[in-house]
Design an enzyme around this catalytic site. Structure first.
Site, PDB file in Angstrom:
ATOM      1  N   TRP A   1       0.872  -1.221   0.012  1.00 33.09           N
ATOM      2  CA  TRP A   1      -0.090  -0.070   0.016  1.00 33.09           C
ATOM      3  C   TRP A   1       0.921   1.139  -0.070  1.00 33.09           C
ATOM      4  O   TRP A   1       1.806   1.371   0.709  1.00 33.09           O
ATOM      5  CB  TRP A   1      -0.816   0.225   1.265  1.00 33.09           C
ATOM      6  CG  TRP A   1      -1.857   1.247   1.520  1.00 33.09           C
ATOM      7  CD1 TRP A   1      -2.683   1.716   0.546  1.00 33.09           C
ATOM      8  CD2 TRP A   1      -1.891   1.894   2.708  1.00 33.09           C
ATOM      9  NE1 TRP A   1      -3.335   2.671   1.015  1.00 33.09           N
ATOM     10  CE2 TRP A   1      -2.916   3.037   2.341  1.00 33.09           C
ATOM     11  CE3 TRP A   1      -1.250   2.021   3.898  1.00 33.09           C
ATOM     12  CZ2 TRP A   1      -3.136   3.737   3.467  1.00 33.09           C
ATOM     13  CZ3 TRP A   1      -1.704   2.906   4.833  1.00 33.09           C
ATOM     14  CH2 TRP A   1      -2.702   3.884   4.708  1.00 33.09           C
TER      15      TRP A   1
ATOM     16  N   LYS B   1     -13.180  -0.111   6.103  1.00 32.43           N
ATOM     17  CA  LYS B   1     -13.525  -1.183   5.225  1.00 32.43           C
ATOM     18  C   LYS B   1     -14.695  -2.000   5.666  1.00 32.43           C
ATOM     19  O   LYS B   1     -15.718  -2.359   5.166  1.00 32.43           O
ATOM     20  CB  LYS B   1     -12.429  -1.887   4.667  1.00 32.43           C
ATOM     21  CG  LYS B   1     -11.254  -1.264   4.492  1.00 32.43           C
ATOM     22  CD  LYS B   1     -11.163  -0.374   3.408  1.00 32.43           C
ATOM     23  CE  LYS B   1     -10.076   0.349   3.315  1.00 32.43           C
ATOM     24  NZ  LYS B   1      -9.521   1.150   2.023  1.00 32.43           N
TER      25      LYS B   1
ATOM     26  N   ASP C   1      -0.468  -4.720   9.791  1.00 31.20           N
ATOM     27  CA  ASP C   1      -1.524  -3.693   9.311  1.00 31.20           C
ATOM     28  C   ASP C   1      -2.899  -4.724   9.054  1.00 31.20           C
ATOM     29  O   ASP C   1      -2.847  -5.268   8.062  1.00 31.20           O
ATOM     30  CB  ASP C   1      -0.870  -2.789   8.066  1.00 31.20           C
ATOM     31  CG  ASP C   1      -1.850  -2.073   7.324  1.00 31.20           C
ATOM     32  OD1 ASP C   1      -3.059  -1.723   7.873  1.00 31.20           O
ATOM     33  OD2 ASP C   1      -1.517  -1.406   6.559  1.00 31.20           O
TER      34      ASP C   1
HETATM   35  N1  KET Z   1      -3.674  -0.085   5.240  1.00 32.61           N
HETATM   36  C1  KET Z   1      -3.856  -0.749   4.010  1.00 32.61           C
HETATM   37  C2  KET Z   1      -3.220  -1.855   3.554  1.00 32.61           C
HETATM   38  C3  KET Z   1      -4.968   0.104   3.170  1.00 32.61           C
HETATM   39  O1  KET Z   1      -5.224  -0.580   2.192  1.00 32.61           O
HETATM   40  C4  KET Z   1      -5.482   1.182   3.816  1.00 32.61           C
HETATM   41  C5  KET Z   1      -6.423   1.878   2.811  1.00 32.61           C
HETATM   42  C6  KET Z   1      -5.234   1.637   5.106  1.00 32.61           C
HETATM   43  C7  KET Z   1      -4.225   0.947   5.748  1.00 32.61           C
HETATM   44  C8  KET Z   1      -5.720   2.883   5.573  1.00 32.61           C
HETATM   45  O2  KET Z   1      -6.959   2.951   5.669  1.00 32.61           O
HETATM   46  P1  KET Z   1      -7.854   3.990   6.693  1.00 32.61           P
HETATM   47  O3  KET Z   1      -8.889   4.612   5.714  1.00 32.61           O
HETATM   48  O4  KET Z   1      -6.908   4.841   7.111  1.00 32.61           O
HETATM   49  O5  KET Z   1      -8.423   3.250   7.733  1.00 32.61           O
HETATM   50  N2  KET Z   1      -6.351   1.677   1.483  1.00 32.61           N
HETATM   51  C9  KET Z   1      -7.491   2.318   0.480  1.00 32.61           C
HETATM   52  C10 KET Z   1      -7.516   3.973   0.876  1.00 32.61           C
HETATM   53  C11 KET Z   1      -6.046   4.592   0.959  1.00 32.61           C
HETATM   54  O6  KET Z   1      -5.189   4.394   0.260  1.00 32.61           O
HETATM   55  O7  KET Z   1      -6.297   5.339   2.044  1.00 32.61           O
HETATM   56  C12 KET Z   1      -6.635   2.086  -0.788  1.00 32.61           C
HETATM   57  O8  KET Z   1      -5.699   1.368  -1.048  1.00 32.61           O
HETATM   58  O9  KET Z   1      -7.316   2.565  -1.745  1.00 32.61           O
END
Ligand code: KET
Length: 430
Positions: A162, A279, A243
């Protein structure tokens, strides 16, 4: 002339003249930001900006990982709607939360990750705080490690990962390096490469693992492979940093999706766990998550918590209430928890069926390529294997938006767009 008058004169003389039509941009004093250069767009949210600007009525957004219903609309989980009603009826106040967050929330959150029967929880060996979703959780863990970690202060992240992992660790004063993860030839895990890498990096390194639903590849280790990584980390005294952004999303069963984290803990590791409820609860904008370190004694928990509170206080003082209230209702109330388990299973099932439908639609379009990796991968994303020039083409000619590495959010596919996306993918890959 008095000192006051002198300084008044000076200030008037140096103050730029801006007539009625003058503007701050024509001001003669150079800007303090004059040296700042344009930064690159975010590899994920930048795609959303480009999508917004596109006038093509057929445009499809598969860039950001956010769940959509089959008709392409943002989706609020039924359990969340029920929890909202309960929270509103309770008519709570808007006081500050404690620095570490809502205690009831922290309890249900860490129970979800580690399991209600976890020895760590029974013995009170967890240091858990509320966080600003998953990103905020990682940021807190990284900031703490940046200040207090005594081992090799480098974060090893999977290649690929990510995109934000690099930013978050770097901004926390921890340089990052890649470990081998993905093998483009097999479109699977490079188990040998990863094992060798974890063996040869310096002892006591910080190793960041995606607990489940690896982003962007959708390729997770098997339980046996996790076991092997746990053993290597034990021998090398690495610090596993999980994570966990997709618990429940991969299999539809949050218990099953927590297996890797729980295995490492059972094997005797001290770990970090960064949880997101963006999510699995569909609470993207509420920024609700939790961060946990497992400790060796209750005294250590108290000391680590005291320092973590100082980190939080300096960053954002204390977290917001609404998301914490919702999650506390959902996970703390057996009826709502049961509803959530059904909801999250529905999300996971729809994603799996979209994978199937996309592959079928590609075949119907006449694609002779092997797309079986799309159904083999797990979680929110598929690493399609589209090459950078194919990604550019599919965006330019079909307005099908995805990240430059060819990752698509399967959760954004649905009846209105799946055939069109398949047609576009076939056109740029044949
Ligand atoms: N870790 C991973 C692996 C991840 O894909 C995301 C979010 C996050 C943490 C953080 O999520 P949060 O919304 O802070 O709880 N991924 C999606 C959104 C982004 O990039 O922030 C994505 O990959 O599209």
């Amino acid at each position: 002339m008095s000192a006051i008058k002198k300084s008044k004169l000076l200030s008037l003389k140096h103050f730029p003249k801006r007539g009625l039509v003058g503007s701050f941009s024509s001001c003669c004093k150079p800007s303090v930001f004059g040296h700042v250069e344009q930064g690159p767009a975010d590899p994920i949210f930048g795609v959303a900006e480009a999508f917004k600007a596109d006038k093509n009525p057929k445009k499809v957004m598969l860039g950001v990982g956010a769940y959509r219903s089959d008709d392409g609309k943002p989706y609020v989980l039924p359990c969340v709607r029920k929890a909202e009603e309960i929270v509103y009826k309770k008519c709570g106040n808007h006081e500050y939360l404690p620095i570490a967050g809502m205690p009831e929330f922290n309890k249900v959150a860490v129970e979800l990750a580690l399991g209600k029967d976890s020895c760590i929880l029974k013995e009170g060996l967890n240091m858990t705080v509320q966080s600003l979703s998953g990103t905020g959780a990682i940021r807190l863990g990284a900031a703490f490690l940046g200040m207090f970690y005594k081992g090799n202060k480098e974060a090893y992240i999977s290649n690929p990962t990510w995109g934000n992992h690099r930013n978050v660790f770097l901004h926390s004063g921890i340089p990052w390096k890649y470990y081998t993860y993905y093998d483009p030839k097999t479109i699977g895990l490079d188990f040998k490469g990863m094992s060798e890498n974890l063996c040869c990096i310096p002892d006591e390194s910080i190793v960041v693992f995606h607990a489940v639903s690896h982003n962007p590849t959708g390729v997770d280790p098997t339980p046996e492979q996790w076991k092997a990584f746990s053993q290597i980390c034990m021998q090398k005294k690495h610090f596993p940093f999980f994570d966990m952004a997709y618990q429940g999303f991969a299999s539809g069963d949050p218990e099953r999706d927590a297996k890797a984290v729980r295995m490492f803990i059972d094997d005797g590791h001290q770990v970090a766990v960064a949880q997101s409820f963006a999510k699995n609860m569909g609470l993207y904008g509420e920024r609700i998550g939790a961060f946990t370190f497992t400790c060796r004694s209750k005294e250590e928990v108290a000391k680590v918590l005291s320092q973590m509170k100082i980190v939080i206080r300096a960053m954002y003082s204390n977290p917001p209430t609404f998301g914490a209230r919702l999650i506390t209702e959902i996970l703390g109330n057996p009826e709502l928890k049961c509803l959530w388990l059904q909801d999250v299973k529905c999300l996971a099932d729809r994603i799996m069926s979209c994978r199937q439908k996309l592959v079928e639609a590609l075949k119907k379009e006449g694609s002779k390529k092997d797309w079986s990796h799309i159904t083999n991968q797990i979680g929110m994303f598929s690493f399609t294997g589209l090459k950078p020039e194919e990604v550019k083409k599919i965006i330019k000619e079909f307005a099908v938006y995805m990240t430059a590495d060819g990752r698509i959010s399967i959760a954004s596919l649905g009846s209105p767009n799946i055939d069109y996306v398949a047609k576009a993918m076939h056109a740029v890959t044949k």
